[in-house]
Scaffold this active site. Structure first.
Site, PDB file in Angstrom:
ATOM      1  N   LYS A  11       0.813  -1.202  -0.103  1.00  0.00           N
ATOM      2  CA  LYS A  11      -0.113  -0.130  -0.064  1.00  0.00           C
ATOM      3  C   LYS A  11       0.950   1.234  -0.053  1.00  0.00           C
ATOM      4  O   LYS A  11       2.091   1.206   0.373  1.00  0.00           O
ATOM      5  CB  LYS A  11      -0.796   0.016   1.389  1.00  0.00           C
ATOM      6  CG  LYS A  11      -1.963  -1.323   1.109  1.00  0.00           C
ATOM      7  CD  LYS A  11      -2.971  -1.116   2.604  1.00  0.00           C
ATOM      8  CE  LYS A  11      -4.058  -2.250   2.216  1.00  0.00           C
ATOM      9  NZ  LYS A  11      -4.968  -1.984   3.459  1.00  0.00           N
ATOM     10  N   TYR A  51     -12.285  -1.528  -3.973  1.00  0.00           N
ATOM     11  CA  TYR A  51     -12.886  -1.752  -2.712  1.00  0.00           C
ATOM     12  C   TYR A  51     -14.267  -1.611  -2.768  1.00  0.00           C
ATOM     13  O   TYR A  51     -15.037  -1.211  -1.501  1.00  0.00           O
ATOM     14  CB  TYR A  51     -12.221  -0.806  -1.533  1.00  0.00           C
ATOM     15  CG  TYR A  51     -10.903  -1.182  -1.201  1.00  0.00           C
ATOM     16  CD1 TYR A  51     -10.561  -2.435  -0.352  1.00  0.00           C
ATOM     17  CD2 TYR A  51      -9.854  -0.408  -1.640  1.00  0.00           C
ATOM     18  CE1 TYR A  51      -9.494  -2.584  -0.025  1.00  0.00           C
ATOM     19  CE2 TYR A  51      -8.368  -0.718  -0.985  1.00  0.00           C
ATOM     20  CZ  TYR A  51      -8.326  -1.965  -0.262  1.00  0.00           C
ATOM     21  OH  TYR A  51      -7.005  -2.147   0.338  1.00  0.00           O
ATOM     22  N   ARG A 104       1.990  -6.270   9.137  1.00  0.00           N
ATOM     23  CA  ARG A 104       1.276  -5.239   9.801  1.00  0.00           C
ATOM     24  C   ARG A 104       1.714  -4.863  11.311  1.00  0.00           C
ATOM     25  O   ARG A 104       1.875  -3.703  11.237  1.00  0.00           O
ATOM     26  CB  ARG A 104      -0.102  -5.648   9.768  1.00  0.00           C
ATOM     27  CG  ARG A 104      -0.672  -5.393   8.122  1.00  0.00           C
ATOM     28  CD  ARG A 104      -2.200  -6.184   8.339  1.00  0.00           C
ATOM     29  NE  ARG A 104      -2.558  -5.640   6.959  1.00  0.00           N
ATOM     30  CZ  ARG A 104      -3.840  -6.161   6.632  1.00  0.00           C
ATOM     31  NH1 ARG A 104      -4.395  -7.162   7.270  1.00  0.00           N
ATOM     32  NH2 ARG A 104      -4.467  -5.836   5.392  1.00  0.00           N
ATOM     33  N   ASN A 114      -1.956   0.119   6.772  1.00  0.00           N
ATOM     34  CA  ASN A 114      -1.582  -1.003   7.283  1.00  0.00           C
ATOM     35  C   ASN A 114      -0.729  -1.867   6.355  1.00  0.00           C
ATOM     36  O   ASN A 114      -0.499  -3.048   6.536  1.00  0.00           O
ATOM     37  CB  ASN A 114      -2.688  -1.815   7.819  1.00  0.00           C
ATOM     38  CG  ASN A 114      -3.721  -2.225   6.822  1.00  0.00           C
ATOM     39  OD1 ASN A 114      -3.553  -2.042   5.644  1.00  0.00           O
ATOM     40  ND2 ASN A 114      -4.782  -2.761   7.352  1.00  0.00           N
ATOM     41  N   HIS A 117      -2.089  -5.359   1.283  1.00  0.00           N
ATOM     42  CA  HIS A 117      -3.369  -6.074   1.258  1.00  0.00           C
ATOM     43  C   HIS A 117      -3.400  -7.501   0.785  1.00  0.00           C
ATOM     44  O   HIS A 117      -2.342  -7.910   0.111  1.00  0.00           O
ATOM     45  CB  HIS A 117      -4.156  -5.461  -0.022  1.00  0.00           C
ATOM     46  CG  HIS A 117      -5.433  -6.058  -0.361  1.00  0.00           C
ATOM     47  ND1 HIS A 117      -6.627  -5.874   0.097  1.00  0.00           N
ATOM     48  CD2 HIS A 117      -5.361  -6.981  -1.561  1.00  0.00           C
ATOM     49  CE1 HIS A 117      -7.615  -6.693  -0.480  1.00  0.00           C
ATOM     50  NE2 HIS A 117      -6.682  -7.325  -1.544  1.00  0.00           N
ATOM     51  N   GLU A 128      -9.849 -10.121  -7.929  1.00  0.00           N
ATOM     52  CA  GLU A 128      -8.834  -8.937  -7.678  1.00  0.00           C
ATOM     53  C   GLU A 128      -7.687  -9.218  -8.632  1.00  0.00           C
ATOM     54  O   GLU A 128      -7.036  -8.286  -8.974  1.00  0.00           O
ATOM     55  CB  GLU A 128      -8.501  -9.131  -6.251  1.00  0.00           C
ATOM     56  CG  GLU A 128      -9.510  -8.644  -5.233  1.00  0.00           C
ATOM     57  CD  GLU A 128      -9.049  -8.637  -3.809  1.00  0.00           C
ATOM     58  OE1 GLU A 128      -9.885  -8.148  -2.755  1.00  0.00           O
ATOM     59  OE2 GLU A 128      -7.891  -9.381  -3.511  1.00  0.00           O
TER      60      GLU A 128
HETATM   61  P1  IDP Z   1      -8.187  -6.491   5.456  1.00  0.00           P
HETATM   62  O1  IDP Z   1      -7.229  -5.781   4.492  1.00  0.00           O
HETATM   63  O2  IDP Z   1      -7.389  -7.178   6.656  1.00  0.00           O
HETATM   64  O3  IDP Z   1      -8.789  -7.599   4.636  1.00  0.00           O
HETATM   65  P2  IDP Z   1     -10.843  -5.498   5.428  1.00  0.00           P
HETATM   66  O4  IDP Z   1     -11.768  -5.260   6.730  1.00  0.00           O
HETATM   67  O5  IDP Z   1     -11.023  -5.991   4.128  1.00  0.00           O
HETATM   68  O6  IDP Z   1      -9.447  -5.754   6.110  1.00  0.00           O
HETATM   69  O7  IDP Z   1     -10.720  -3.848   5.076  1.00  0.00           O
HETATM   70  C1  IDP Z   1      -9.921  -3.336   3.908  1.00  0.00           C
HETATM   71  C2  IDP Z   1      -8.966  -2.098   4.436  1.00  0.00           C
HETATM   72  O8  IDP Z   1      -9.655  -1.066   4.868  1.00  0.00           O
HETATM   73  C3  IDP Z   1      -7.781  -2.640   5.545  1.00  0.00           C
HETATM   74  O9  IDP Z   1      -6.828  -3.353   5.054  1.00  0.00           O
HETATM   75  C4  IDP Z   1      -7.648  -0.934   6.142  1.00  0.00           C
HETATM   76  O10 IDP Z   1      -6.638  -0.553   5.024  1.00  0.00           O
HETATM   77  C5  IDP Z   1      -9.029  -0.493   6.017  1.00  0.00           C
HETATM   78  N1  IDP Z   1      -9.882  -0.374   7.126  1.00  0.00           N
HETATM   79  C6  IDP Z   1     -10.523  -1.561   7.709  1.00  0.00           C
HETATM   80  N2  IDP Z   1     -11.058  -1.316   8.779  1.00  0.00           N
HETATM   81  C7  IDP Z   1     -10.796  -0.069   9.055  1.00  0.00           C
HETATM   82  C8  IDP Z   1     -11.245   0.706  10.215  1.00  0.00           C
HETATM   83  O11 IDP Z   1     -11.946   0.508  11.304  1.00  0.00           O
HETATM   84  N3  IDP Z   1     -10.778   2.055  10.189  1.00  0.00           N
HETATM   85  C9  IDP Z   1     -10.123   2.648   9.052  1.00  0.00           C
HETATM   86  N4  IDP Z   1      -9.559   1.887   7.914  1.00  0.00           N
HETATM   87  C10 IDP Z   1     -10.106   0.508   8.019  1.00  0.00           C
HETATM   88 MG    MG Z   2     -10.300  -7.436   3.101  1.00  0.00          MG
END
Ligand code: IDP
Ligand code: MG
Length: 139
Positions: A11, A51, A104, A114, A117, A128
């Site tokens: 990212k 997304y 992470r 973080n 992805h 994807e």
């Molecule tokens: P993942 O990347 O671990 O699969 P997802 O729930 O699919 O997590 O969320 C996609 C991305 O959205 C996350 O990697 C992060 O960058 C962002 N994200 C998820 N939850 C939050 C939040 O509560 N606050 C801010 N950003 C979030």
């Molecule tokens: Mg995800």
């Protein structure tokens, strides 16, 4: 367990801090093979399309602005059980909750920025991967 492919993204926060090499090294050291890789910058609309599944979430605008804020590195990694293994290497979405030694935990800045992805399942990987790579790039 079958050989699988997963879509991984380094990212903008990680690319801008010069962490691409560190992350690729971790991926390869864990036994995953890079089968395609590119650096690019998503437009805001492209980030929103990628997304789209999160469009109702409160963090959607912030996430997609961030993901289009600078270059990313997108890649396809292949291995047995690649999807689960890459997610295990990434760690929990929130770096503060992620296990020691995960990408992470070691490199993420916060729950949004973080570092990486990874596809969350075979169906997700199947949509994807072609978002970023054509069939010609996936020999
Ligand atoms: P993942 O990347 O671990 O699969 P997802 O729930 O699919 O997590 O969320 C996609 C991305 O959205 C996350 O990697 C992060 O960058 C962002 N994200 C998820 N939850 C939050 C939040 O509560 N606050 C801010 N950003 C979030
Ligand atoms: Mg995800």
């Amino acid at each position: 367990m079958a050989v699988e492919r997963t879509l991984a993204i380094i990212k903008p926060d990680a690319v801008s801090r010069g962490l691409t090499g560190d992350i690729l090294r971790r991926l390869e050291a864990a036994g995953l093979t890079i089968v395609a890789l590119k650096r690019l910058r998503l437009t805001r609309e492209q980030a929103r399309a990628f997304y789209a599944v999160h469009r109702e979430r409160p963090f959607f605008d912030s996430l997609t602005d961030y993901m289009s804020s600078g270059p990313i590195v997108a890649l396809v990694a292949e291995a047995e059980d690649a999807i689960r293994r890459w997610r295990e290497l990434m760690g929990n979405t929130d770096p503060q909750e992620a296990a020691p030694g995960t990408i992470r935990r070691d490199l993420g800045l916060d729950k949004e920025k973080n570092a990486v992805h990874g596809s969350d399942g075979p169906e997700t990987a199947a949509t994807e991967i072609p978002f970023f790579f054509s069939a010609l790039e996936l020999n």
